[in-house]
Design an enzyme around this catalytic site. Structure first.
Site, mmCIF file in Angstrom:
data_model
loop_
_atom_site.group_PDB
_atom_site.id
_atom_site.type_symbol
_atom_site.label_atom_id
_atom_site.label_comp_id
_atom_site.label_asym_id
_atom_site.label_seq_id
_atom_site.Cartn_x
_atom_site.Cartn_y
_atom_site.Cartn_z
ATOM 1 N N SER A 152 0.822 -1.231 -0.071
ATOM 2 C CA SER A 152 -0.052 0.159 0.121
ATOM 3 C C SER A 152 0.686 1.296 -0.051
ATOM 4 O O SER A 152 0.344 2.516 0.126
ATOM 5 C CB SER A 152 -0.837 0.162 1.237
ATOM 6 O OG SER A 152 -0.278 0.331 2.190
ATOM 7 N N LYS A 190 1.732 4.244 7.535
ATOM 8 C CA LYS A 190 0.871 5.151 6.542
ATOM 9 C C LYS A 190 1.339 6.543 6.640
ATOM 10 O O LYS A 190 2.132 6.875 7.590
ATOM 11 C CB LYS A 190 -0.354 4.954 6.910
ATOM 12 C CG LYS A 190 -1.214 3.852 6.487
ATOM 13 C CD LYS A 190 -1.231 3.350 5.117
ATOM 14 C CE LYS A 190 -1.995 1.864 4.694
ATOM 15 N NZ LYS A 190 -1.116 0.954 5.142
#
Length: 232
Positions: A152, A190
């Site tokens: 991701s 993230k």
């Protein structure tokens, strides 16, 4: 021996990767070096690549990797409009060590396990190994390593199997890539965005959605300051 402009560009790329996890765009490079066109940036990048200071990573836009730094890495880098500081590697935006440390200086850091760049996995529990890390990737403070699992963050140049260098801490600036502990149980890597009273954990892969949490649901456990990759 690098020319002044080659040195300035190399340090700007290095600092931006340390700060954000992704190399700057050609427009950002052109602005930082105060050049009239991007063709000059292309020539400088080619020269740095030929001299072994950077490497282009195939099949990804804006994918440059700094492979080494010159011995005098603290002089003459551009400041640009974003407040670029040429005399330090800032990592995730905090204090750090001078980049002129010898390339063979290393520090052993604990490898704490895997962390998901995708769906969060179980929180990191214990040290699995200790690995040498170049001092040029580090700075002041406590650091540790995590192995990336997932895809991701690939558009930030972070791939499955990479080892990320994390500076331990519980705060982060908006837009920094962090280790986030979600609801006290699961850890993920993230980009952190604050939106009012909410916290967004933003992927760097268009196939994944940004996840929004309340301010009490996310705990920052460290900030990304470097990355190491194994080539088989």
């Amino acid at each position: 021996m690098l020319t002044r402009k080659q040195h300035e560009l190399l340090m700007f790329i290095h600092e931006r990767i340390q700060e954000t996890g992704v190399s700057p765009s050609f427009d950002e490079m052109k602005e930082a070096l105060d050049l009239a066109s991007k063709s000059g940036i292309h020539r400088l990048i080619t020269a740095l690549e030929e001299r072994g200071f950077i490497r282009r990573l195939a099949h990804r836009a804006r994918a440059l990797e700094v492979t080494k730094l010159p011995e005098q890495a603290t002089a003459g880098a551009p400041r640009g409009r974003a407040g670029f500081k040429p005399d330090v590697i800032e990592g995730g935006g905090g204090l750090s060590a001078p980049v002129s440390a010898p390339a063979n200086d290393t520090r052993e850091l604990p490898l704490l396990g895997k962390i998901a760049a995708g769906t969060p996995i179980a929180a990191i529990q214990h040290e699995q190994d200790r690995l040498p890390v170049p001092e040029s990737l580090l700075g002041k403070g406590d650091h540790y390593l995590l192995e990336i699992e997932g895809d991701s963050m690939i558009e930030a140049g972070i791939l499955n199997g990479d080892l990320v260098v994390i500076r331990r801490g519980d705060t982060a600036n908006n837009g920094e890539i962090v280790v986030a502990l979600v609801e006290g149980e699961e850890a993920t890597l993230k980009r952190l965005r604050r939106k009012g009273a909410s916290i967004a954990l933003e992927p760097a892969n268009r196939l994944y959605e940004t996840r929004i949490f309340g301010p009490d649901q996310v705990q920052v456990q460290g900030r990304l300051v470097g990355l190491m990759r194994r080539y088989h």
